[in-house]
Write a protein that holds these residues in place. Structure first.
Motif, PDB file in Angstrom:
ATOM      1  N   SER A   1       7.130   4.373  -3.150  1.00  9.39           N
ATOM      2  CA  SER A   1       7.141   5.829  -3.255  1.00  9.39           C
ATOM      3  C   SER A   1       8.493   6.360  -2.795  1.00  9.39           C
ATOM      4  O   SER A   1       9.118   5.839  -1.878  1.00  9.39           O
TER       5      SER A   1
ATOM      6  N   ILE B   1       9.040   7.249   0.935  1.00  3.79           N
ATOM      7  CA  ILE B   1       9.315   6.146   1.873  1.00  3.79           C
ATOM      8  C   ILE B   1      10.786   5.738   1.752  1.00  3.79           C
ATOM      9  O   ILE B   1      11.476   5.538   2.760  1.00  3.79           O
TER      10      ILE B   1
ATOM     11  N   ALA C   1       7.794   1.100   9.450  1.00  2.75           N
ATOM     12  CA  ALA C   1       6.789   2.033   8.913  1.00  2.75           C
ATOM     13  C   ALA C   1       6.589   1.783   7.418  1.00  2.75           C
ATOM     14  O   ALA C   1       5.461   1.787   6.913  1.00  2.75           O
ATOM     15  N   ALA C   2       7.689   1.536   6.707  1.00  6.28           N
ATOM     16  CA  ALA C   2       7.585   1.282   5.262  1.00  6.28           C
ATOM     17  C   ALA C   2       6.786  -0.005   5.017  1.00  6.28           C
ATOM     18  O   ALA C   2       5.905  -0.049   4.140  1.00  6.28           O
TER      19      ALA C   2
ATOM     20  N   ASP D   1       4.536  -1.260   6.816  1.00  3.21           N
ATOM     21  CA  ASP D   1       3.126  -1.063   7.182  1.00  3.21           C
ATOM     22  C   ASP D   1       2.361  -0.270   6.142  1.00  3.21           C
ATOM     23  O   ASP D   1       1.147  -0.099   6.256  1.00  3.21           O
ATOM     24  N   ASP D   2       3.092   0.272   5.181  1.00  6.85           N
ATOM     25  CA  ASP D   2       2.460   1.123   4.177  1.00  6.85           C
ATOM     26  C   ASP D   2       2.102   0.276   2.951  1.00  6.85           C
ATOM     27  O   ASP D   2       2.998  -0.284   2.302  1.00  6.85           O
ATOM     28  N   PRO D   3       0.802   0.183   2.632  1.00  4.02           N
ATOM     29  CA  PRO D   3       0.416  -0.699   1.518  1.00  4.02           C
ATOM     30  C   PRO D   3       0.939  -0.241   0.160  1.00  4.02           C
ATOM     31  O   PRO D   3       0.971  -1.036  -0.781  1.00  4.02           O
ATOM     32  N   THR D   4       1.394   1.027   0.080  1.00  5.11           N
ATOM     33  CA  THR D   4       1.906   1.484  -1.219  1.00  5.11           C
ATOM     34  C   THR D   4       3.382   1.128  -1.407  1.00  5.11           C
ATOM     35  O   THR D   4       3.934   1.301  -2.479  1.00  5.11           O
ATOM     36  N   PHE D   5       4.016   0.668  -0.337  1.00  4.23           N
ATOM     37  CA  PHE D   5       5.440   0.322  -0.427  1.00  4.23           C
ATOM     38  C   PHE D   5       5.567  -1.135  -0.853  1.00  4.23           C
ATOM     39  O   PHE D   5       5.082  -2.036  -0.173  1.00  4.23           O
TER      40      PHE D   5
ATOM     41  N   PHE E   1       2.555  -6.761   0.826  1.00  7.45           N
ATOM     42  CA  PHE E   1       1.954  -6.093   1.986  1.00  7.45           C
ATOM     43  C   PHE E   1       1.154  -7.116   2.803  1.00  7.45           C
ATOM     44  O   PHE E   1       0.399  -7.916   2.251  1.00  7.45           O
TER      45      PHE E   1
END
Ligand SMILES: O=C(O)CCC(=O)C(=O)O
Ligand SMILES: [Fe+2]
Length: 424
Positions: A3, A6, A247-248, A250-254, A407
């Motif tokens: 995204s 991010i 943080a990125a 940890d984000d499943p969409t990244f 991820f």
């Protein structure tokens, strides 16, 4: 798909460090005493309390200053008006390492693993900028491929004007050495060390004499200089970037299935030096380039210095470890870079595989955090053996590339550069 928010947070966390370090350091008369030759006679003066007559005599003992144009030294007073004295004609008992200036440069400009952080300051010239002197905008000519920066030391001799202006990548800074030396409570030198590829100019000196020593700063592999343990491999401002990356991740969409992250370089590096010093580590990268490399390594990823070649049909990512210049090619250059130099065809994360794609070529799904720049652009020549042998070339830009796992397993992938066939 990664995204945009991010990625924007990652970009914002890459704080551009200024491409210089500067300060003022008190000096004694012993440090400030300059001995110099003029014809058959010897002279001396104390630059911490010199009078105008002494400074005028020093100015007259100088020759007109030249500047480097390509590999030549040229004299052109439209471009540079100043006096110079070669190091063989003067002597001073001032040493940048004793004053702590070399340590500061190592901490602030050179941002590398401890065992590579050796800096050697080699005295280059003394310059006197009298009234109406200046030096128009230029980059310093690297004297050898280990030279990474220049150091200018300005003595507390009365003068007005003669500020050093630096500009890089759309930003500007001013080093007002006249004010720094004038405002110091005790006689002090003002110094500035900056990367050699930064544009800089000396503005007009409107009165007095601006007396400087210039040094070339080299990477040095001599173990004689021990690095203090307190020098951190990763400077405090890198925490911002590290936190944004964590943080990125940890984000499943990244990058849900993993992929490559790419970072364009903020500075110039000679390719000969890249092969010698940077292939396995980010040793002696500059500013934010060094910060990015160090943080990625700290997070147990395996960043590599890589080249993006503009091949025949594709952009090809090749780790500098596997870069050979001047090689022979018996196939089209895209295939040669992939098959013989561990290259991968770069495709965007969601990009369709182009039609007529050669299925044998490995693919790197790449997301650019900072855009590819042309600061470190170079050309590789090769001999293409088609019907007839011909000399061809391919252009490349240097970048930092890192393979990131899917991820939940971000740091588990060591990109050995091996030609893994899977589509990442
Ligand atoms: O004197 C200065 O501040 C800069 C001089 C300089 O750019 C040079 O000697 O190349
Ligand atoms: Fe310069």
């Amino acid at each position: 798909m990664a995204s945009e928010e991010i990625l924007d947070s990652l970009r914002a966390a890459i704080t551009l460090k200024p491409p210089f370090c500067t300060g003022a350091v008190p000096i004694s008369s012993d440090h400030a005493t300059l001995f110099y030759k003029k014809g058959e006679s010897a002279h001396w003066l104390d630059l911490s309390q010199a009078n105008p007559e002494q400074l005028q005599a020093l100015a007259e003992a100088c020759e007109p200053a030249t500047f480097g144009l390509g590999q030549n030294d040229v004299l052109n007073e439209e471009y540079r008006k100043a006096g110079k004295m070669d190091a063989s004609n003067f002597s001073m008992r001032i040493h940048m390492s004793d004053l702590g200036i070399v340590d500061r440069i190592r901490e602030q400009l050179l941002y590398a693993p401890e065992d590579q952080k050796y800096v050697k300051a080699e005295l280059y010239k003394l310059n006197v900028y009298g009234k109406d002197s200046f030096f128009k905008s230029h980059k310093d000519t690297p004297r050898g491929d280990t030279m990474f920066a220049s150091l200018v030391v300005v003595f507390p001799t009365p003068h007005e004007g003669g500020a050093l202006k630096l500009s890089h990548d759309g930003e500007e800074w001013t080093f007002d050495s006249a004010a720094l030396t004038r405002d110091a409570p005790t006689p002090s030198i003002a110094y500035i060390a900056f990367y050699s590829d930064v544009d800089h100019e000396v503005t007009l000196v409107t009165s007095g004499h601006r007396v400087t020593l210039t040094y070339n700063l080299f990477l040095d592999s001599s173990p004689s200089q021990k690095i203090p343990r307190s020098v951190q491999a990763v400077a405090p401002d890198s925490n911002l970037f590290r936190d944004a990356l964590l943080a990125a991740f940890d984000d499943p969409t990244f990058l849900p299935d993993g992929g490559y992250l790419g970072f364009g370089m903020s500075f110039t590096y000679p390719i000969s030096r890249v092969k010698r010093y940077y292939s396995n580590s980010g040793g002696a990268l500059k500013g934010s380039d060094a910060m990015i490399f160090a943080v990625l390594e700290d997070l147990s990823l395996s960043p590599s210095m890589s080249v993006v070649y503009k091949g025949l049909n594709h952009k090809i990512l090749v780790p500098t470890d596997y870069l050979t210049l001047g090689s022979d090619a018996y196939d089209d250059i895209d295939s040669v870079l992939c098959e013989e130099h561990y290259g991968k065809v770069i495709l965007g994360l969601g990009q369709d595989i182009p039609s007529h794609f050669n299925e044998d070529l490995p693919i790197a799904r790449m997301t650019w955090v900072t855009p590819l720049t042309t600061f470190s652009n170079f050309r590789s020549d090769y001999t293409y053996y088609g019907n007839e042998a011909s000399t061809e070339h391919v252009y490349g830009d240097l970048c930092i590339a890192v393979k990131v796992g899917a991820f939940g397993q971000r740091d588990t992938i060591a990109d050995s550069g091996s030609s893994d066939e899977e589509l990442v």
